[in-house]
Scaffold this active site. Structure first.
Site, PDB file in Angstrom:
ATOM      1  N   LYS A  71       0.800  -1.232   0.000  1.00  0.00           N
ATOM      2  CA  LYS A  71       0.000   0.000   0.000  1.00  0.00           C
ATOM      3  C   LYS A  71       0.831   1.279   0.000  1.00  0.00           C
ATOM      4  O   LYS A  71       0.384   2.302  -0.483  1.00  0.00           O
ATOM      5  CB  LYS A  71      -0.938   0.029   1.215  1.00  0.00           C
ATOM      6  CG  LYS A  71      -2.083  -0.955   1.115  1.00  0.00           C
ATOM      7  CD  LYS A  71      -3.036  -0.772   2.288  1.00  0.00           C
ATOM      8  CE  LYS A  71      -4.138  -1.816   2.258  1.00  0.00           C
ATOM      9  NZ  LYS A  71      -5.175  -1.581   3.251  1.00  0.00           N
ATOM     10  N   ASP A 107      -9.963   3.055   2.144  1.00  0.00           N
ATOM     11  CA  ASP A 107     -10.046   2.481   3.501  1.00  0.00           C
ATOM     12  C   ASP A 107     -10.650   3.474   4.495  1.00  0.00           C
ATOM     13  O   ASP A 107     -11.430   3.084   5.375  1.00  0.00           O
ATOM     14  CB  ASP A 107      -8.657   2.067   3.999  1.00  0.00           C
ATOM     15  CG  ASP A 107      -8.148   0.804   3.327  1.00  0.00           C
ATOM     16  OD1 ASP A 107      -8.968  -0.031   2.914  1.00  0.00           O
ATOM     17  OD2 ASP A 107      -6.906   0.652   3.223  1.00  0.00           O
TER      18      ASP A 107
END
Ligand code: ATR
Length: 280
Positions: A71, A107
């Site tokens: 990420k 997220d």
């Protein structure tokens, strides 16, 4: 699922990736909307990440999700990055716009939406976040975007919590943001565990369970069927408990929307997770 010459491809890059429920969730959504799209898992080792990203352009994938451990390391390999993903310092969704790769972070939205979907009020609340890593950064940005009254970041390595609190205080000057090495839940309305404590049954609690009050909202990003020890104890004490299942659903919901421009079929996606044993 029938693939055709016109099938549009998306997928997920991770290491490991075999456990991911995103393929089931997205492919169910494509079927529900009769779309000729397919979501595939790609086990990408760190040393091949750069080539894999070039592959998104070369193979004309519409986009990919990005999970552990890529990420952060994927960010310099992209062409543009959404300002919220820059602030969080992590990308979990890439959209391929004609060869230009744009990084997003869904997220933060996913976490906040998972609370809102359960009727939890965020605005004006006092939040304690346990942990100061990548997951904590997404949670903090998502919650601060909704107008908290205060935030305490609690971390074993307090320096890291200090640095995150200082970074967030610049962006959200109206909120009382502090760091600490331990939590006193008497000053919290909502507590969020973003540490990995709870993944294994033998892990200690990330906070003193005696401090859990019935009016607390207790969230744990760690997902375990039947709940983590923290969530089970919080439930026994009458707290409102939120696990990581909703975040999984809603981060995927927003990624689906970014790739397709369509309204994601939330009940089909929820049902796909239920079929895989995840109660949303
Ligand atoms: P993620 O992207 O999942 O947030 P990370 O960036 O590695 O992963 O962050 C993990 C977080 O869990 C950190 O806040 C870490 O604390 P440290 O900064 O002190 O390492 C916390 N954590 C992991 N294991 C822990 C443990 N056994 N006890 C307390 N905190 C722990």
């Amino acid at each position: 699922m029938e693939l055709s010459g016109r099938t549009r491809m998306v997928g997920i890059f991770g290491d490991p990736v075999a456990h991911s429920l995103s393929p089931a969730m997205h492919n169910t959504a494509f079927r529900e909307l009769n779309m000729d799209w397919c979501y595939a898992p790609f086990h990408v080792l760190p040393r091949y990440l750069e080539e894999a990203v070039r592959g998104v352009r070369a193979l004309g994938l519409r986009g990919v999700n990005v999970t552990v451990p890529h990420k952060e390391t994927i960010m310099p390999l992209l062409d543009v990055i959404d300002p919220e993903a820059v602030a969080i310092g992590a990308v979990n969704t890439i959209v391929n716009e004609g060869g230009v790769l744009a990084g997003h972070n869904t997220d933060a939205f996913g976490f906040v939406r998972s609370l809102e979907a359960k009727g939890i009020l965020i605005s004006g609340r006092r939040v304690h976040v346990l942990g100061a890593g990548g997951a904590a950064r997404a949670v903090c940005h998502g919650l601060l975007g909704k107008g908290l009254s205060s935030m305490l970041i609690v971390n074993r390595t307090v320096d890291k919590a200090d640095r995150l609190a200082a970074h967030l205080a610049v962006r959200y000057p109206g909120v009382d943001i502090r760091a600490a090495s331990g939590t006193d839940l008497s000053t919290a309305d909502i507590v969020v565990n973003t540490t990995s404590l709870g993944l294994h049954a033998s892990d200690p609690f990330p906070l003193d369970p005696m401090d859990l009050r019935a009016d607390l909202v207790v969230c744990d990003l760690v997902y375990r069927p039947g709940g983590t020890p923290l969530l089970r104890r919080a439930d026994e004490r009458g707290c409102h408990v939120i696990d990581g299942a909703g975040m999984l659903l809603w981060q995927g919901w927003q990624a689906f929307k970014l790739w397709t421009g369509l309204e994601p079929p939330v009940s089909a996606m929820t049902e796909a997770l239920r079929q895989a044993g995840v109660q949303v």
